[in-house]
Structures are given as structure tokens and as C-alpha cells.
Design a protein around this motif. Structure first.
Motif, short mmCIF file in Angstrom:
data_model
loop_
_atom_site.label_atom_id
_atom_site.label_comp_id
_atom_site.label_asym_id
_atom_site.label_seq_id
_atom_site.Cartn_x
_atom_site.Cartn_y
_atom_site.Cartn_z
N PRO A 207 0.82 -1.21 0.00
CA PRO A 207 0.00 0.00 0.00
C PRO A 207 0.85 1.26 0.00
N CYS A 208 0.35 2.30 -0.63
CA CYS A 208 1.07 3.56 -0.72
C CYS A 208 0.11 4.72 -0.47
N MET A 209 0.53 5.66 0.36
CA MET A 209 -0.24 6.87 0.62
C MET A 209 0.69 8.08 0.53
N SER A 210 0.13 9.25 0.59
CA SER A 210 0.96 10.45 0.41
C SER A 210 0.49 11.57 1.32
N GLY A 211 1.32 12.60 1.45
CA GLY A 211 0.97 13.74 2.27
C GLY A 211 2.20 14.57 2.60
N SER A 212 2.09 15.34 3.67
CA SER A 212 3.21 16.17 4.14
C SER A 212 3.27 16.05 5.66
N ALA A 213 4.34 15.44 6.14
CA ALA A 213 4.50 15.29 7.59
C ALA A 213 4.63 16.64 8.27
N LEU A 214 5.36 17.56 7.64
CA LEU A 214 5.59 18.87 8.24
C LEU A 214 4.29 19.65 8.39
N GLN A 215 3.40 19.52 7.41
CA GLN A 215 2.12 20.24 7.43
C GLN A 215 0.99 19.40 8.02
N ASN A 216 1.31 18.19 8.48
CA ASN A 216 0.30 17.28 9.04
C ASN A 216 -0.81 16.97 8.03
N ILE A 217 -0.42 16.78 6.79
CA ILE A 217 -1.36 16.43 5.72
C ILE A 217 -1.25 14.94 5.42
N GLY A 218 -2.34 14.23 5.51
CA GLY A 218 -2.37 12.82 5.17
C GLY A 218 -1.95 11.89 6.29
N ILE A 219 -1.57 12.42 7.44
CA ILE A 219 -1.11 11.58 8.55
C ILE A 219 -2.26 10.81 9.19
N ASP A 220 -3.37 11.50 9.46
CA ASP A 220 -4.53 10.83 10.06
C ASP A 220 -5.07 9.74 9.15
N SER A 221 -5.13 10.04 7.86
CA SER A 221 -5.61 9.06 6.89
C SER A 221 -4.68 7.85 6.84
N PHE A 222 -3.37 8.12 6.89
CA PHE A 222 -2.39 7.02 6.89
C PHE A 222 -2.58 6.15 8.12
N LEU A 223 -2.72 6.77 9.28
CA LEU A 223 -2.90 6.02 10.52
C LEU A 223 -4.14 5.13 10.47
N GLU A 224 -5.22 5.69 9.94
CA GLU A 224 -6.47 4.94 9.85
C GLU A 224 -6.31 3.71 8.97
N ASN A 225 -5.64 3.88 7.83
CA ASN A 225 -5.43 2.75 6.93
C ASN A 225 -4.45 1.74 7.50
N LEU A 226 -3.39 2.24 8.14
CA LEU A 226 -2.42 1.34 8.75
C LEU A 226 -3.10 0.45 9.79
N ASP A 227 -3.94 1.06 10.62
CA ASP A 227 -4.63 0.29 11.64
C ASP A 227 -5.63 -0.69 11.05
N GLN A 228 -6.30 -0.28 9.99
CA GLN A 228 -7.31 -1.13 9.36
C GLN A 228 -6.70 -2.32 8.63
N LEU A 229 -5.51 -2.14 8.06
CA LEU A 229 -4.94 -3.14 7.17
C LEU A 229 -3.87 -4.02 7.80
N THR A 230 -3.59 -3.84 9.08
CA THR A 230 -2.53 -4.64 9.73
C THR A 230 -3.11 -5.47 10.87
N PHE A 231 -2.47 -6.60 11.10
CA PHE A 231 -2.88 -7.46 12.20
C PHE A 231 -1.68 -8.31 12.65
N THR A 232 -1.73 -8.77 13.89
CA THR A 232 -0.71 -9.70 14.41
C THR A 232 -1.41 -10.82 15.15
N ARG A 233 -0.71 -11.94 15.30
CA ARG A 233 -1.29 -13.11 15.95
C ARG A 233 -0.34 -13.66 17.01
N TYR A 234 0.02 -12.84 17.95
CA TYR A 234 0.87 -13.29 19.05
C TYR A 234 0.02 -14.06 20.06
N ASN A 235 0.61 -15.10 20.64
CA ASN A 235 -0.13 -15.97 21.55
C ASN A 235 0.50 -15.96 22.94
#
Length: 440
Positions: A207-235
Motif C-alpha cells: 500500500p502507498c499513501m501520500s501527504g506532508s508530515a511537516l504540514q500534518n497532511i495525510g497523517i490521520d488518513s495514513f494512521l487509519e489505513n495502517l490500523d485497518q490493514l494490519t494485524f498480528t497473531r501473538y499468543n
């Protein structure tokens, strides 16, 4: 759910600024630091602040929705690639940041190859989109040409319902089981979302997203997608398993072993196999600060006291892995210091540094009566000189760098020797054959 994510980039791509925005947006820090202001949260060492570069792989912790994230900020300069690679072993996912102004740089390609060799699922973030002349399509084309064709650009947050049709088309092209569903316009959201997540973790799509870290553009959207699309299975229920990924020493020079717990749980004062050492203290670090805990579970990163024999790469409990690093220094230099200093004391200090960075490969050359180390480059030497003074209050310098050569044979060869020591007689016949490269 515990998730460990690592940030990677070429120098000046905005990696540390990206980390600051992530931590600020998740309320892990109260104010945003900046590299040029020398107050960023994860570049906490005085040398990092002065030079404006990341030298050590430090971690921060933040909460997002129902997950705890361990964020690892890694060095971007080539000279500290060994430190960066050691962080890769503990990751569940990686974020590779590329500057829209500069595109793919040499270190970007090195990082990409390392992530692929370690099979780390990777997200792209194209940064500095606020710069004049920044063109998202140019950078994506650059990624496809130099890194991977399997990049999937995401322009908005992915929802559990109404799965994006363009993304569905993208993953259907790479998943035979989904082709028929796509043709029949069978868009059952859970199937498509779960398939996308599985293909990401299997390193089939990126997956690829874009924005500007300095201007806080696209960071919230990136976080939302990162959280939605990742998982772990530690036991937590399995037997204890984990490994030491970092060694540090605190201000009192107590040894701290940083452990990634892969399964089971670890408790304070518990004996750790295969040794009989007992943990006397457990810490969870967030930047320079830490909190003490009595118990740690699978998926967590902890620092422990009470393991004097620990070393980077050693396993604990039922760990069955084999950690091998690919970034090997190619230069050697000798340590220069004032004759008034005891060479044994200086060697002791460098052995401590070698515990923390095994790539230094510190040796005492008895014949030449000198301490030798291996390094990645000139910047590392400059930083090491400052670091030794800051840490041990001694001035050192380094001799000219020599390239390390490894000799090998190209074909079979025979040799023989004739020996007659003290009236005894022996002949030795020896055959040498080339082995598989890098097999040892």
C-alpha cells in the motif's frame, strides 16, 4: 493487539518529522518537535540533536483504537545501516518514506532490498507533497521502475463497508481466487478487505499513501489505513519465546537487554532459559522515559536487567530462530589515543560499545599493540569519536581507513608438508575446495 512498526527512509526524506506527527496525533506527545529545532522526541541523544540525523534506533509507544503500537525510528544514513538492520528483525510492518521532492535515493533501494530479504510487509508514504513541483505520479512511476510493480496507491481511508472498487481491481489482478468475484461484481466487503490484508502480510502488495508530515497532511488518513490493514497473531498461552535485539547500558552502566517477546509471557524475577539468570527489572521505553512493569506478553518490546550474559541475537525460552545480518562493514581502522591512557581501559570501553554494536568487531592486535575496529564509513567514525568522549570522557581518534578484503579460492588445490620435529616424522597432504559463497 501489539504491533511493532519501523520507519525507514533516505536521509532528509522527513522520517523523524513523520514520527513526530504520528506521536502527536495519537496524543503520545504533547508538543511536536523538529529536527532543525533539536527537540524531536526520538532523536534524544545530544549527537543526534547537533547533527540533525538519527544514529540510534529508538522506540516510542502509542495507542490507536484497540492496538498498542511500538514505533521504531531507524537511522537513514548509510553509515548506520547495521543499527537499522538490527531493528528490522523485530518488526511486524515497515513504513518506507520517500520524499516527493527527491524521489528514490541510493539508501532507499538498500533499505528496500533489506526489507524484502527479511520478508517485512511494507507501506509506502510519499512525503513532502507540499513542496513546489512535487508530482505523485512521477514518484509512483519511480517506485514501479526501481522497487516494485505491486504498489497500490490509496487516496482515502479504507472502510470495512463499500470496499474501494479500484483497489478490488488491483488485488484481483494478483489473486486468481478473486478474479471470478471481480468479473461477477461480487463485492462482499469482508472477503475483499481480508484478502487485501492477507496479501499485504504475504508481501504480495504494498500500500502507498501520500501527504506532508511537516504540514500534518495525510497523517490521520495514513494512521487509519495502517490500523485497518494490519494485524498480528501473538499468543500469550504458548511457551515463552523471544530474542535480544538490542543491548544498552544505563547511566549507572547497568546492562539492559532489549527483548522482543514472540510468544508466552515473561515475569519479573523469572529465570530465563537456557541460562539461569533472573530478571531483576523490566522496563517499557517510550523515548528516553520508561515505566517499570512486572509482566510482559507476546508482541511486546521490553528492556530487562539481570541478564549479564545476554548478547544481540541470543534467544530466550523456546526460541528456535537463526538471526543473521547482511550489512557488514567494509572498512577497518585503528583507535588512536594518548599514551597516558591505559590501553586495557580503552579496550574495555570499546568492548562495551561492541556489545551494543557487534558490527564494530573490536580486536586487540597483539603484534601491532593496537585496538582495531570495523566501520561502515567516515560519518560513523566522526560520531563514534564524539560518542566515546560523551560516554567515557576520553579523547580518541582513528587512523586511516583500510578496505577489508576477503580472500577465497576459485578451484580445487592441493598442498603437502614435510615435518621432522625432535626426530619424529610426518607428512601432511591437504586438499582445499571452494565452498558455497557466504556459507562460512
Amino acid at each position: 493487539m501489539n504491533k511493532t512498526i519501523g520507519l525507514f527512509a533516505h536521509v532528509d526524506a522527513g522520517k523523524t518529522t513523520f514520527a513526530e506527527q504520528i506521536l502527536y496525533n495519537t496524543k503520545s506527545i504533547r508538543t511536536i518537535g523538529r529536527v532543525d529545532h533539536k527537540d524531536s522526541f526520538l532523536d534524544s541523544n545530544s549527537i543526534e540533536k547537533e547533527r540533525g540525523i538519527t544514529v540510534f534506533s529508538d522506540q516510542a509507544v502509542f495507542q490507536y483504537n484497540f492496538s498498542t503500537y511500538y514505533l521504531i525510528d531507524t537511522p537513514g544514513h548509510m553509515d548506520f545501516s547495521s543499527e537499522m538492520e538490527r531493528a528490522i528483525e523485530i518488526l511486524d510492518y515497515a513504513i518506507l518514506i520517500i520524499s516527493a521532492a527527491d524521489g528514490i535515493q541510493s539508501q532507499t533501494e538498500i533499505v528496500w532490498q533489506l526489507l524484502r530479504s527479511h520478508n517485512i510487509p511494507t507501506f509506502f508514504f510519499i512525503n513532502k507533497m507540499d513542496r513546489e513541483g512535487a508530482n505523485i505520479q512521477t514518484v509512483i512511476k519511480d517506485i514501479k521502475s526501481n522497487l516494485t510493480e505491486d504498489i497500490c496507491f490509496i487516496s482515502k481511508p479504507i472502510k470495512k463497508k463499500k470496499f474501494d472498487r479500484k483497489i478490488a481491481e488491483f488485488i484481483a489482478e494478483r489473486n486468481d481466487a478473486l478474479v471470478e468475484k471481480y468479473i461477477e461484481e461480487d463485492y462482499e466487503d469482508d472477503i475483499w478487505l481480508n484478502s487485501f490484508m492477507k496479501m499485504i502480510v504475504d508481501n504480495k502488495v504494498f500500500p502507498c499513501m501520500s501527504g506532508s508530515a511537516l504540514q500534518n497532511i495525510g497523517i490521520d488518513s495514513f494512521l487509519e489505513n495502517l490500523d485497518q490493514l494490519t494485524f498480528t497473531r501473538y499468543n500469550d498461552e504458548d511457551k515463552l519465546s523471544g530474542f535480544v535485539y538490542k543491548i544498552r547500558h544505563d547511566e549507572q552502566r547497568n546492562k539492559l537487554a532489549y527483548i522482543k517477546i514472540l510468544s508466552g509471557t515473561l515475569k519479573i524475577r523469572e529465570e530465563i532459559a537456557p541460562s539461569t539468570e533472573k530478571i531483576s527489572e523490566m522496563r517499557i521505553y517510550n523515548g528516553m522515559k520508561f515505566k517499570n512493569v512486572d509482566r510482559a506478553a507476546a508482541g511486546q518490546l521490553i528492556a530487562v536487567k539481570g541478564m549479564p550474559s545476554a548478547y544481540i541475537g541470543c534467544g530466550i525460552g523456546n526460541f528456535k530462530g537463526n538471526i543473521r545480518y547482511k550489512m557488514i562493514p567494509t572498512l577497518r581502522s585503528k583507535v588512536l589515543f594518548d599514551e597516558s591512557l591505559n590501553s586495557r581501559d580503552v579496550l574495555k570501553y570499546f568492548n562495551i560499545l561492541e556489545e551494543e554494536d557487534p558490527s564494530l568487531k573490536v580486536i586487540w592486535n597483539e603484534k601491532l599493540q593496537e585496538i582495531q575496529i570495523t566501520i561502515m564509513g567516515i560519518i560513523q567514525i566522526q560520531v563514534l569519536k564524539e560518542f566515546v568522549y560523551e560516554r567515557f570522557n576520553i579523547d580518541v581518534d582513528f587512523g586511516p581507513c583500510e578496505i577489508l578484503y576477503k580472500e577465497t579460492i576459485m578451484s580445487s588445490s592441493y598442498g603437502c608438508g614435510h615435518f621432522e620435529p625432535l626426530r619424529h616424522y610426518a607428512e601432511v597432504y591437504l586438499k582445499l575446495e571452494p565452498g558455497q559463497r557466504n556459507a562460512g
